[in-house]
Design a protein around this motif. Structure first.
Motif, mmCIF file in Angstrom:
data_model
loop_
_atom_site.group_PDB
_atom_site.id
_atom_site.type_symbol
_atom_site.label_atom_id
_atom_site.label_comp_id
_atom_site.label_asym_id
_atom_site.label_seq_id
_atom_site.Cartn_x
_atom_site.Cartn_y
_atom_site.Cartn_z
ATOM 1 N N ASP A 147 -3.623 5.861 -0.649
ATOM 2 C CA ASP A 147 -2.457 6.666 -2.105
ATOM 3 C C ASP A 147 -2.403 5.708 -2.073
ATOM 4 O O ASP A 147 -0.910 5.818 -2.920
ATOM 5 C CB ASP A 147 -2.174 8.106 -1.098
ATOM 6 C CG ASP A 147 -1.554 7.184 0.194
ATOM 7 O OD1 ASP A 147 -2.557 6.387 0.652
ATOM 8 O OD2 ASP A 147 -1.365 8.783 0.926
ATOM 9 N N SER A 148 -2.172 4.738 -1.397
ATOM 10 C CA SER A 148 -0.848 2.942 -1.523
ATOM 11 C C SER A 148 -1.111 2.762 -3.661
ATOM 12 O O SER A 148 -0.512 2.681 -4.378
ATOM 13 C CB SER A 148 -1.318 2.246 -1.067
ATOM 14 O OG SER A 148 -2.429 1.724 -1.527
ATOM 15 N N VAL A 149 -2.883 3.622 -4.061
ATOM 16 C CA VAL A 149 -3.582 3.873 -5.455
ATOM 17 C C VAL A 149 -1.504 3.938 -6.170
ATOM 18 O O VAL A 149 -1.650 3.282 -7.391
ATOM 19 C CB VAL A 149 -4.295 4.268 -5.433
ATOM 20 C CG1 VAL A 149 -5.070 4.409 -7.360
ATOM 21 C CG2 VAL A 149 -5.024 3.377 -5.032
ATOM 22 N N PHE A 150 -1.259 5.074 -6.138
ATOM 23 C CA PHE A 150 -0.653 5.603 -7.695
ATOM 24 C C PHE A 150 1.033 4.908 -6.494
ATOM 25 O O PHE A 150 2.070 5.357 -7.692
ATOM 26 C CB PHE A 150 0.009 6.802 -6.642
ATOM 27 C CG PHE A 150 -1.258 7.705 -6.834
ATOM 28 C CD1 PHE A 150 -1.855 7.976 -7.862
ATOM 29 C CD2 PHE A 150 -1.927 8.171 -5.249
ATOM 30 C CE1 PHE A 150 -3.259 8.601 -7.583
ATOM 31 C CE2 PHE A 150 -3.263 9.114 -5.128
ATOM 32 C CZ PHE A 150 -3.819 9.299 -6.508
ATOM 33 N N ARG A 151 1.139 3.744 -6.308
ATOM 34 C CA ARG A 151 2.375 3.331 -6.394
ATOM 35 C C ARG A 151 1.724 1.687 -6.504
ATOM 36 O O ARG A 151 1.225 1.575 -6.277
ATOM 37 C CB ARG A 151 3.122 2.931 -5.131
ATOM 38 C CG ARG A 151 3.567 4.401 -3.909
ATOM 39 C CD ARG A 151 4.207 4.593 -2.826
ATOM 40 N NE ARG A 151 3.469 3.484 -1.725
ATOM 41 C CZ ARG A 151 1.974 4.495 -0.779
ATOM 42 N NH1 ARG A 151 1.902 5.697 -0.664
ATOM 43 N NH2 ARG A 151 1.546 4.294 -0.166
ATOM 44 N N LEU A 152 3.268 1.187 -7.067
ATOM 45 C CA LEU A 152 3.366 -0.604 -7.985
ATOM 46 C C LEU A 152 3.479 -1.019 -5.816
ATOM 47 O O LEU A 152 3.964 -0.710 -4.597
ATOM 48 C CB LEU A 152 4.893 -0.602 -8.310
ATOM 49 C CG LEU A 152 4.828 -0.520 -9.435
ATOM 50 C CD1 LEU A 152 6.438 -0.333 -10.076
ATOM 51 C CD2 LEU A 152 3.807 -1.131 -10.487
ATOM 52 N N PRO A 153 3.572 -2.447 -5.544
ATOM 53 C CA PRO A 153 2.769 -3.342 -7.137
ATOM 54 C C PRO A 153 1.154 -3.395 -7.060
ATOM 55 O O PRO A 153 0.262 -3.140 -6.488
ATOM 56 C CB PRO A 153 3.205 -4.167 -6.375
ATOM 57 C CG PRO A 153 2.875 -4.567 -4.367
ATOM 58 C CD PRO A 153 3.331 -2.839 -4.219
ATOM 59 N N TYR A 154 0.855 -3.724 -8.993
ATOM 60 C CA TYR A 154 -0.633 -3.821 -8.951
ATOM 61 C C TYR A 154 -0.430 -5.228 -8.679
ATOM 62 O O TYR A 154 -0.169 -6.728 -8.920
ATOM 63 C CB TYR A 154 -0.533 -3.383 -10.423
ATOM 64 C CG TYR A 154 -0.753 -2.254 -9.802
ATOM 65 C CD1 TYR A 154 -1.497 -1.290 -9.516
ATOM 66 C CD2 TYR A 154 0.418 -0.885 -10.975
ATOM 67 C CE1 TYR A 154 -1.517 0.622 -9.205
ATOM 68 C CE2 TYR A 154 0.348 0.497 -10.723
ATOM 69 C CZ TYR A 154 -0.709 0.780 -9.864
ATOM 70 O OH TYR A 154 -0.271 2.443 -9.044
ATOM 71 N N THR A 155 -1.783 -5.531 -9.177
ATOM 72 C CA THR A 155 -2.135 -7.106 -8.917
ATOM 73 C C THR A 155 -3.668 -7.378 -9.271
ATOM 74 O O THR A 155 -4.475 -6.594 -9.419
ATOM 75 C CB THR A 155 -2.753 -7.818 -7.530
ATOM 76 O OG1 THR A 155 -2.894 -8.548 -7.399
ATOM 77 C CG2 THR A 155 -3.561 -6.823 -6.733
ATOM 78 N N ALA A 156 -4.060 -8.643 -10.254
ATOM 79 C CA ALA A 156 -5.669 -8.827 -10.572
ATOM 80 C C ALA A 156 -5.737 -9.863 -9.361
ATOM 81 O O ALA A 156 -6.958 -10.663 -9.620
ATOM 82 C CB ALA A 156 -5.225 -9.972 -11.969
ATOM 83 N N VAL A 157 -5.224 -9.651 -8.545
ATOM 84 C CA VAL A 157 -6.134 -10.850 -7.129
ATOM 85 C C VAL A 157 -7.303 -10.380 -6.608
ATOM 86 O O VAL A 157 -8.291 -11.389 -7.718
ATOM 87 C CB VAL A 157 -5.344 -10.978 -6.212
ATOM 88 C CG1 VAL A 157 -5.429 -9.541 -5.082
ATOM 89 C CG2 VAL A 157 -5.663 -11.979 -5.494
ATOM 90 N N ASN A 158 -7.720 -9.591 -7.551
ATOM 91 C CA ASN A 158 -9.169 -8.805 -7.407
ATOM 92 C C ASN A 158 -10.513 -9.268 -8.172
ATOM 93 O O ASN A 158 -11.673 -9.932 -8.217
ATOM 94 C CB ASN A 158 -9.595 -7.819 -7.454
ATOM 95 C CG ASN A 158 -9.096 -6.849 -5.829
ATOM 96 O OD1 ASN A 158 -9.084 -7.590 -4.930
ATOM 97 N ND2 ASN A 158 -8.532 -5.487 -6.216
#
Lengths: 283, 291
Positions: A53-64
């Motif tokens: 459910d952390s999907v709904f929170r920041l932070p986001y990353t391009a690492v994948n």
């Protein structure tokens, strides 16, 4: 009367905006899983381990996505899919155009009988021939080769059927005029007929490419070496050890990456794809 | 001069020769070779002796096959009407050319261009226990999460949801094409009579596209009988084979256990089922031209 026709709403029921609203709600339901996938793909794997459910929170990353560039085999599989789908497309276009032209515009012995037999081929599901085909390809050492992955796509009767319809639609006067100039049959086909079918070629080409790109069943059986996997089989193989090794976020980013080319092709050539799909199924 | 052109000539057949050789080698020959294999005892080293229908008897005596057959039929009975009904609804709702409707059409068709691998991956992210979207939603609602992919009944249901999501575009497009063929004067007459929208739907629209509804149903039956990738990747047929479809049975028998004769026999049975549906499609699609 004609003016009347234009102002007339084609279907009284569809003027009802409620239906459009329901369709709108359905489209949200339709897109929710995709949004979830994209959300997972831009999250850190460690953070996802604690709870998705952390999907709904920041932070986001391009690492994948950066990891795809560096580590994974996805690029190799991508290349394999590209080679196989392109080869199939080229082969199908050549074979179907030649055959469609002859079926539609030339007379030769057993033309009708052969056409019916080819049509019958449309009813043969791949599963009915798969075991024998696998053995045949084994005899010729074709498994785990590009040729082996491409060849089965060439037998599809769909392209012949589609091209026959397109060639039939060309007015007779065009090639009859050319014949007065004593042009050879192949010259007429190559110089006059083929250019006229370019839109049809595009339709069939895009359709065949997508089909080859998305094929799962034959590459699953034929390509057993990891290096020869196509993108579909490759992604499927990393799917089986779900979550345990590479992480949900990485897996999700692979899925997004793998579907991007198809979606781009779809956005550009939507009209062609819809024509091919619905034209082939109804007529 | 045009006469020479129209005259039947063997040389004209050269145009179909390349395709015909591919067709014969890659489709016709394997088809008959497969039937031949299904009548023989075969192992990894090649075909052995003729055993008649013994392979077919073995297939029908196999409880795993019967279970797979039942699963497939249940799946078809549930998924095909859902696809037809949803496709029809969307076509009716989007049967106008505005910017909004063409956007929605494009959106509802977009899932059809994805590969089965991507589709199953997307839906596994929805259904997996603990981390899946459904689990997250259930948790927020304070409900006990359902283990969709590993509970008998729910597993086949989940495969069905993913399948409807994936395949919805084609029925919608086919219905839209049919709706546009309905002559406008039928609707004009209805408007003059002040017919209610429901009456217009049941008396004009649906009867006019009855043949397309038939065709779409048959096409979907043929397609859904070939269910494989979704089941293999989402549930691997589980739990206890309750979501294993026929094609997966063929795959397992023929390519995992290498019982070639039995696998070939099972694939001929599937072929027969699909052939019946294809015949029905042929009958329905030619009936109109006779009228």
């Amino acid at each position: 009367m004609a003016a009347n026709n234009k102002t007339y709403k084609p279907d009284a029921l569809t003027t009802n905006p409620t239906l459009l609203w329901i369709a709108g709600v359905l489209s949200v339901v339709m897109m929710a899983p995709v949004a979830w996938l994209v959300g997972l793909s831009i999250k850190n794997n460690q953070e996802l381990m604690l709870g998705t459910d952390s999907v709904f929170r920041l932070p986001y990353t391009a690492v994948n996505y950066l990891n795809i560039l560096q580590t994974s085999r996805v690029f190799g599989w991508f290349f394999n899919s590209l080679v196989v789908a392109s080869g199939q497309t080229l082969g199908v276009l050549v074979l179907s155009s030649l055959a469609g032209y002859a079926f539609a515009r030339l007379e030769f012995p057993f033309r009708r009988t052969l056409f019916v037999i080819v049509l019958f081929g449309l009813a043969v599901p791949e599963q009915a021939v798969i075991i024998a085909r696998h053995q045949m390809f084994n005899w010729f050492g074709l498994h785990n080769t590009y040729l082996g992955l491409m060849l089965p796509g060439l037998s599809s009767a769909f392209g012949v059927f589609l091209m026959t319809q397109f060639f039939r639609a060309i007015p007779k006067e065009i090639d009859e005029a050319a014949l007065l100039d004593n042009a050879s049959q192949f010259r007429i086909f190559w110089k006059i007929m083929l250019p006229l079918t370019l839109p049809a070629q595009a339709t069939l080409g895009i359709f065949t490419f997508l089909h080859g790109w998305n094929d799962y069943w034959w590459p699953l059986i034929s390509a057993t070496k990891k290096d020869m996997f196509t993108l579909t089989v490759g992604i499927a193989s990393s799917q089986t050890n779900f979550a345990q090794s590479e992480g949900l976020g990485f897996l999700a980013s692979q899925a997004v990456f793998a579907s991007l080319p198809v979606l781009v092709v779809y956005l550009i050539f939507q009209r062609h794809i819809v024509t091919a799909v619905s034209g082939g199924a109804v007529k | 001069m045009a006469k020479t052109y129209r005259r039947s000539q063997w040389s004209h057949g050269l145009f179909i020769l390349p395709y015909l050789s591919a067709f014969a080698l890659l489709l016709v020959f394997p088809l008959f070779w497969g039937i031949w294999l299904s009548l023989h005892k075969v192992d990894l080293f090649g075909p052995g002796r003729f055993v008649g229908l013994a392979n077919y008897v073995r297939v029908f005596a196999d409880p795993v096959f019967l279970q797979a057959l039942r699963n497939t039929i249940v799946f078809v009975i549930v998924s095909v009407p859902s696809l037809v009904a949803l496709g029809l609804f969307l076509a009716l709702a989007l049967n106008r050319t505005t910017r909004a409707t063409s956007f929605f059409r494009g959106l509802f068709f977009s899932s059809s261009v994805l590969s089965v691998t991507i589709v199953t991956l997307i839906w596994r992210f929805v259904f997996i226990p603990g981390d899946g979207l459904m689990s997250v939603i259930f948790k927020h609602l304070g409900a006990e999460p359902i283990h969709f992919l590993s509970t008998s009944g729910w597993s086949l249901f989940s495969i069905g949801v993913a399948t409807v999501w994936w395949c919805l575009g084609l029925p919608m497009m086919l219905f839209l094409a049919a709706l546009q063929q309905i002559p406008a004067d039928l609707y004009e007459a209805a408007a003059l009579d002040n017919a209610s929208p429901w009456r217009v739907l049941t008396r004009i629209t649906l009867p006019s596209i009855a043949r397309t509804i038939m065709l779409v149903t048959i096409i979907q039956i043929v397609m859904q009988f070939q269910l494989f990738g979704q089941a293999q990747l989402m549930t691997n047929g589980g739990p206890n084979g309750t979501s294993r479809p026929l094609v997966m049975y063929i795959y397992e028998v023929g390519f995992v256990r290498w019982d070639i004769g039995k696998g070939a026999a099972a694939s001929q049975i599937l072929f027969l089922i699909i052939l019946c549906a294809a015949m029905a499609q042929y009958v329905v699609s030619t009936r109109k031209t006779e009228n």
